[in-house]
Design a protein around this motif. Sequence first.
Motif: not given
Length: 207
Positions: A45-73
């Motif tokens: 998504s984009e966040v505009r702080k000023t008309p000439t300043d654009v911040i692109r924010v990548a929001l990363w989601d991960i599955c909540g299972q316990e195993s995810s912490r080891v395999a994907l983190m």
Amino acid sequence: MNEKSFKVIIVGDLEVGKTSFIIKYTQNKFSQKYKATLGMDCVTSEVRKTPTDVIRVALWDICGQESSRVALMPQFCRGAHACIVMVDITRQSTLDGAIQWKKTVDKQALLPNGSSIPCLLLANKCDLPVGNVAKEDIVKVSEEHNFLKSVEISVKENQNVAESIEYLVDVMLAQEANSTKLSRDEVDSAIRDLEFPPQKQRNVCCN
């Protein structure tokens, strides 16, 4: 046009509202019926702080299972600039889980200067009249485990959703601007001086 890109990872136990948070922020939609995330997912998504300043924010989601912490983190955390740890105020176990998620992120998501990435603790479902997690306990976990701060949110009612991202963008910009000029402690102090936008509180406090 000035452009910057940041990666924000969002973690927490199953069904705390991570996917709902991302969709509410990026699409202004809410549903009770989202499917659980399988593996990892990313929305930008984009966040505009000023008309000439654009911040692109990548929001990363991960599955909540316990195993995810080891395999994907390791892959999930690589290159992250900030983190959101989410809890569900109706389930005490998710606050306990948040502590473990924070410890994992602190070990695996490091900034170039070797410090852990800044983490914001979000307590979701504050629109509900009664919760099982006391506000005091959320604040205590936030303080004892070195979160930036804790914030009550309602993805359903759109309370403090955009404000949370805007605050993290300010944190990441301050971090980037000061990292080469100040010591690690001075950067941390400058970040903690940033104000969160005025918060909308729970309709009924949960004790």
